[in-house]
Design a protein around this motif. Sequence first.
Motif, mmCIF file in Angstrom:
data_model
loop_
_atom_site.group_PDB
_atom_site.id
_atom_site.type_symbol
_atom_site.label_atom_id
_atom_site.label_comp_id
_atom_site.label_asym_id
_atom_site.label_seq_id
_atom_site.Cartn_x
_atom_site.Cartn_y
_atom_site.Cartn_z
ATOM 1 N N ILE A 75 0.756 -1.019 0.015
ATOM 2 C CA ILE A 75 0.059 0.005 -0.086
ATOM 3 C C ILE A 75 0.986 1.179 -0.022
ATOM 4 N N THR A 76 0.607 2.068 -0.986
ATOM 5 C CA THR A 76 1.689 3.247 -1.286
ATOM 6 C C THR A 76 0.813 4.601 -0.952
ATOM 7 N N PHE A 77 -0.390 4.502 -0.892
ATOM 8 C CA PHE A 77 -1.259 5.763 -0.780
ATOM 9 C C PHE A 77 -2.537 5.662 -0.018
ATOM 10 N N GLY A 78 -3.138 6.418 0.389
ATOM 11 C CA GLY A 78 -4.482 5.951 1.117
ATOM 12 C C GLY A 78 -5.528 6.347 0.243
ATOM 13 N N TYR A 79 -5.691 5.728 -1.159
ATOM 14 C CA TYR A 79 -6.755 5.837 -1.968
ATOM 15 C C TYR A 79 -7.972 5.328 -1.464
ATOM 16 N N THR A 80 -9.111 5.755 -1.749
ATOM 17 C CA THR A 80 -10.415 5.247 -1.550
ATOM 18 C C THR A 80 -10.733 3.912 -1.964
ATOM 19 N N VAL A 81 -11.570 2.978 -1.280
ATOM 20 C CA VAL A 81 -11.916 1.559 -1.865
ATOM 21 C C VAL A 81 -12.172 1.857 -3.419
ATOM 22 N N LEU A 82 -13.261 2.854 -3.688
ATOM 23 C CA LEU A 82 -13.630 2.703 -4.874
ATOM 24 C C LEU A 82 -12.504 3.181 -5.979
ATOM 25 N N ASP A 83 -11.793 4.062 -5.629
ATOM 26 C CA ASP A 83 -10.570 4.255 -6.482
ATOM 27 C C ASP A 83 -9.848 3.190 -6.770
ATOM 28 N N ILE A 84 -9.437 2.126 -5.853
ATOM 29 C CA ILE A 84 -8.610 1.111 -6.085
ATOM 30 C C ILE A 84 -9.314 0.086 -6.881
ATOM 31 N N VAL A 85 -10.605 -0.052 -6.461
ATOM 32 C CA VAL A 85 -11.349 -0.991 -7.466
ATOM 33 C C VAL A 85 -11.524 -0.580 -8.936
#
Length: 271
Positions: free
Chosen positions: A93-103
């Motif tokens: 994990i490199t950055f605190g993206y939102t879950v929706l962004d990751i998917v």
Amino acid sequence: MALLTVKDAAFSYRSKKGVEKHVFDGIDFSVERGEIFCIVGPNGCGKSTLIDCLLGLNKLEAGDILIADKSISEFKARELASHIAYVPQNHKITFGYTVLDIVTMGRTYEQRVFEPPTEEERDYARKCLSLVGLSGFETRDYSKLSGGELQLVLIARALCQKADVLIMDEPTAHLDFRHELNVMEIIAKLVKEQQISIIMATHFLNQAYYLENAGVNTRVALMSDCHFGMIGTPSEVLSEENLLKVFNIVTEVASTKDGERKYIIPLYNEK
């Protein structure tokens, strides 16, 4: 027609000094729609290397991998991503993206550089989160999820690629008993209800029996000595005799009281 076919595949590593390390040869199997193909075997037998070949990261020494009768070597990376999606064992994990962004990142192979996802793509990402039981997680910080939640997000991201085949390398390796079961329940549901096809390498032999017990179309390849020793259903392949031969352990294949569910009990190492 098989979604993916492996024909007489062989692979070896070569060091800078020219020393060759043979990993596997004579690998043959195919995967149909709506089935899960489990690859099991001892540490170091070549499971992860074979997966890297299926992903196009390693080039076979001999043989071929066919996707809809087309060699994997003929696919560009973007085209291959529409056929094969990958759920890794480890993820940094490199950055605190939102879950929706990751998917939604599962759709990036179809986008131009710096092109934002469309609302239609984000809606599809929400659907994928729903399929893995994570509706309502869209705005959660990806870096603060539990291990089980993280793994389900990675499965949702793979689903978002709309690929024909999902490849999983030890998908429950770092999970506790409860979260392992949750992931396996999701996998079984996806194969049965969505007709997803999965190739999964695992050390947890009872996972193959779990899938068979759940009524999932499941086949197992027992990998050792650089090849597949046997391919068949869990009941056919994961016998006490075969486990003694491959893992050098004495086991008992038992059943629940109703006789409907099988599982493996490891007893002791054979000296």
